[in-house]
Structure formats: structure tokens, C-alpha cells
Scaffold this motif. Structure first.
Motif, PDB file in Angstrom:
ATOM      1  N   CYS A  88      28.732  30.225  52.536  1.00  8.78           N
ATOM      2  CA  CYS A  88      27.350  30.135  52.999  1.00  8.78           C
ATOM      3  C   CYS A  88      26.970  28.657  53.210  1.00  8.78           C
ATOM      4  CB  CYS A  88      26.442  30.771  51.951  1.00  8.78           C
ATOM      5  SG  CYS A  88      24.712  30.722  52.413  1.00  8.78           S
ATOM      6  N   HIS A 100      26.847  32.095  46.992  1.00 10.98           N
ATOM      7  CA  HIS A 100      26.892  33.305  47.822  1.00 10.98           C
ATOM      8  C   HIS A 100      28.284  33.830  48.127  1.00 10.98           C
ATOM      9  CE1 HIS A 100      22.475  33.086  49.418  1.00 10.98           C
ATOM     10  NE2 HIS A 100      22.583  33.155  48.094  1.00 10.98           N
ATOM     11  N   CYS A 116      26.913  34.965  56.398  1.00 15.85           N
ATOM     12  CA  CYS A 116      27.024  35.040  54.941  1.00 15.85           C
ATOM     13  C   CYS A 116      26.780  36.491  54.506  1.00 15.85           C
ATOM     14  CB  CYS A 116      25.997  34.111  54.304  1.00 15.85           C
ATOM     15  SG  CYS A 116      25.846  34.352  52.532  1.00 15.85           S
ATOM     16  N   CYS A 119      23.145  36.514  52.354  1.00  9.77           N
ATOM     17  CA  CYS A 119      21.821  36.189  52.910  1.00  9.77           C
ATOM     18  C   CYS A 119      21.795  36.207  54.427  1.00  9.77           C
ATOM     19  CB  CYS A 119      21.353  34.838  52.386  1.00  9.77           C
ATOM     20  SG  CYS A 119      22.289  33.465  53.081  1.00  9.77           S
TER      21      CYS A 119
HETATM   22 ZN    ZN Z   1      24.113  32.852  51.883  1.00  4.80          ZN
END
Ligand code: ZN
Length: 367
Positions: A88, A100, A116, A119
Motif C-alpha cells: 500500500c 496493509h 491495495c 483500502c
Molecule cells: Zn492500503
């Protein structure tokens, strides 16, 4: 063949310059190259063994033949992160570091939604070294040391001559493997490392830099289970990746028939890993790679700078397609870990086929 694991602990700041020999901003490498380990062991040999000289048969077997390989030493035995890894852009790092997570692009198709997984933000490069058994990024502590040249006439700081050195800090341990094929030479090496000793590596030694303690010690990542190459190949195949995937665990040097340095290996360079080059297309169809120029200096008896060479950086990944998609290919029966290219005695060219990282970047157990 015998293998020895060596622990090198920095006692003072260490400068292992990776750039051209003369420059006023020098940054140390974040690993100890195999030729530094080879050099300090050769010095130890000449110090410890009475009436020894570089023309001894055993000295040649240990330090001048291609039958002894001094591996690169990395912080606590860390491995290079494959260049196909991405993380990420905003919260980069392994899940265990409360980030992440890490994904790998060698097995994903370019048409896939590359965002990602947590997110849906953009992905970024993820470089450096990592500890597979902990699934955490490895950090080498470095600091900047500034010094000035002294003006010989005035005995004061010389104007405009400031040198900045980014050095490896003291108190950090680096692990490397030494492989010795000859049994007699292996016994001699075992005696040389039976007791811990101090040595000096790198530059700036006249200023007290470069002192290290060397001892025999098991590598913290030695529990690593690569398993059989065949099993990993089948897992790649199950994901519809019918390619030969080779990942470099140390820098590697390859040249073509006209002795020009290459930025990617051909399939014929990988024959030593136990594959049949005739079953694969000779050039890689995809690659995630970077290169660096290797500078060096030969000590006694040459005392000359080495010709700079282009090396493929550790972590580089290349994939080769089979010539015939439906035909079965021969897969080595061992772990698929081995040496390729040139200068293996200084640790260049350690590679693995079908690295388990590409299947599961977050799972260090690899079983
Ligand atoms: Zn992320």
C-alpha cells in the motif's frame, strides 16, 4: 560439501562502499559482500597458520578456487524482498507490522485490479530485506559521519573539502554461509573459525572504522523450509502460472558470448539449477529487476582497481515461458536452490526456482 554459518558483528562503524572509489558522498551497502568475508578469512588463514603463504595448495582451494563460496552476509540472516512485491502506498508493510500487507505481481495478471487489498489505495514498490520467519521487514541501522580534510599549511579544516559517509552502525549482526566442497579445506576453515576473532573490513580503517567480531553461529533464518521445487512448481501451475520463475537471493553477474555484462539471464545461464534449457524459451517473457555497478579493488599481489561490472540486484525476478505449453517439463528433484552466473566464490548468483514468497508473501513458514 560442508556449510558453515558465520556471524559478523560490527564493533565500530563500518563503511562498505558500493559506489565509485572516489567521491565526497559515500553510502555504505546494507549487507557485507562475500568478497569482504572471503578477504577477512584469507587474512585469518595467513595470521593463524604458521609459515603459510598465498601459494599454499590449501589457500588456493579455500580462497582462489570456485569450489569454495563465501555468501553475502545480511542483517540477522534476512533475505532480499523480491522485486515483484508491492505494498500500500499509504500504509506500506507486512500485516504483522500492522500495515496493509504485501502482494506479489509475478503471478497476478496485468489486467487484474491492482489496488491495495485493504483500502483500495494505489500500490507502491516494496524494496529492501525481510525476515521470512517473522514476516517483518529487516532494518539496517546507518548513520551519517561528516569529516573534513586538514589543510597541511594552516593545520585547520580545509575549505570546500567536506566528506559525508553513511556508515553501518556498531552492534549489529550479519549472517552468511560459507560452502566448501573440498573436505580437507573444510577442516582447515572449521579450525579458523573455532574461536571468535576480530578483523577489519571496508574503508576508513586508519580512523578506527571497520572493526568486526567473527564467530561461528547458526543463522536465525536457518529454519527456513524451502521444501521440494516440484511441490512449489505444482502450486504455481495450479494458479495457472506455467512459467519458470527464478528469483535471485544475492546479486548476480552474467555475460554473453562477447563478454558483455547482461541485465537479465538467458535460460542457458540457469542450467546449473537443474532445469533443461531446451524446454523453455531462451529469453525471459517478464521480469522485475534492477541492476547496480560493482566496483572493487584487488589487494596483494595486484593492487589494482577491478573492472566495474554490472550486477543484477538481489531480489530480481525473471519468468520464462515453456516452448511447448502442453508438454511436461523436467523439474529438479531437490530444493531448486543453487548457484548461477559468474563469481560464485564471492557469493554472486545465488538463486531459487519458484520462490514461495510469490505464492504467499505474508506466510514465512512456507510449508
Ligand atoms: Zn492500503
Amino acid at each position: 560439501m560442508k556449510q558453515f554459518s558465520i556471524k559478523t558483528t560490527t564493533l565500530t562503524p563500518v563503511m562498505l562502499s558500493g559506489g565509485p572509489p572516489a567521491h565526497n558522498l559515500i553510502e555504505s551497502l546494507d549487507f557485507i559482500p562475500g568478497n569482504s568475508i572471503r578477504g577477512l578469512m584469507a587474512e585469518r588463514y595467513l595470521q593463524v597458520i604458521k609459515d603459510s603463504s598465498p601459494s599454499d595448495e590449501n589457500f588456493k582451494k579455500l580462497f582462489l578456487s570456485e569450489r569454495t563460496r563465501f555468501g553475502f552476509a545480511t542483517i540477522n540472516g534476512a533475505l532480499p524482498i523480491p522485486a515483484s512485491a508491492r505494498t500500500c502506498k499509504y500504509e506500506g508493510g507486512f500485516t504483522k507490522e500492522e500495515s496493509h500487507g504485501v502482494v506479489d505481481w509475478i503471478i497476478s495478471s496485468p489486467n487484474e485490479n491492482r489496488l491495495c487489498p485493504k483500502c483500495s489505495g494505489p500500490l507502491d514498490y516494496f524494496e529492501g530485506q525481510w525476515h521470512p520467519t517473522k514476516a517483518k521487514k529487516a532494518v539496517v541501522k546507518r548513520r551519517l559521519i561528516l569529516r573534513t580534510a586538514i589543510d597541511a599549511c594552516r593545520n585547520s579544516a580545509s575549505a570546500g573539502r567536506l566528506y559525508s559517509n553513511k556508515v553501518i552502525e556498531e552492534g549489529q549482526s550479519f549472517f552468511s554461509m560459507i560452502e566448501v566442497e573440498d573436505a580437507d579445506a573444510a577442516n582447515i576453515l572449521e579450525n579458523l573459525i573455532a574461536k571468535p576473532f576480530t578483523a577489519a573490513i571496508g574503508t576508513g580503517r586508519s580512523r578506527g572504522q571497520g572493526w568486526v567480531e567473527v564467530r561461528k553461529a547458526a543463522c536465525p533464518e536457518s529454519a527456513l523450509n524451502w521444501g521440494e521445487a516440484k511441490k512449489r512448481y505444482n502450486k504455481f501451475k495450479a494458479l495457472d502460472v506455467n512459467s519458470l520463475v527464478v528469483t535471485f537471493l544475492s546479486d548476480a553477474i552474467f555475460s554473453d558470448d562477447y563478454l558483455r555484462d547482461l541485465s537479465a539471464p538467458s535460460i542457458y545461464h540457469l542450467k546449473s539449477l537443474g532445469i533443461n534449457p531446451n524446454e523453455w524459451v531462451s529469453e525471459p517473457h517478464s521480469g522485475f529487476a534492477s541492476v547496480r555497478t560493482v566496483f572493487g579493488f584487488d589487494g596483494c599481489p595486484l593492487f589494482l582497481p577491478r573492472i566495474p561490472r554490472l550486477a543484477i540486484k538481489a531480489g530480481s525476478v525473471f519468468a520464462f515461458k515453456p516452448k511447448n505449453d502442453s508438454a511436461s517439463v523436467s523439474v529438479p528433484s531437490d530444493t531448486g536452490l543453487g548457484w548461477t552466473g559468474e563469481n560464485n566464490r564471492e557469493g554472486y548468483g545465488l538463486a531459487v526456482l519458484w520462490h514461495p514468497f510469490h505464492l504467499a508473501p505474508e506466510d514465512g513458514k512456507w510449508i
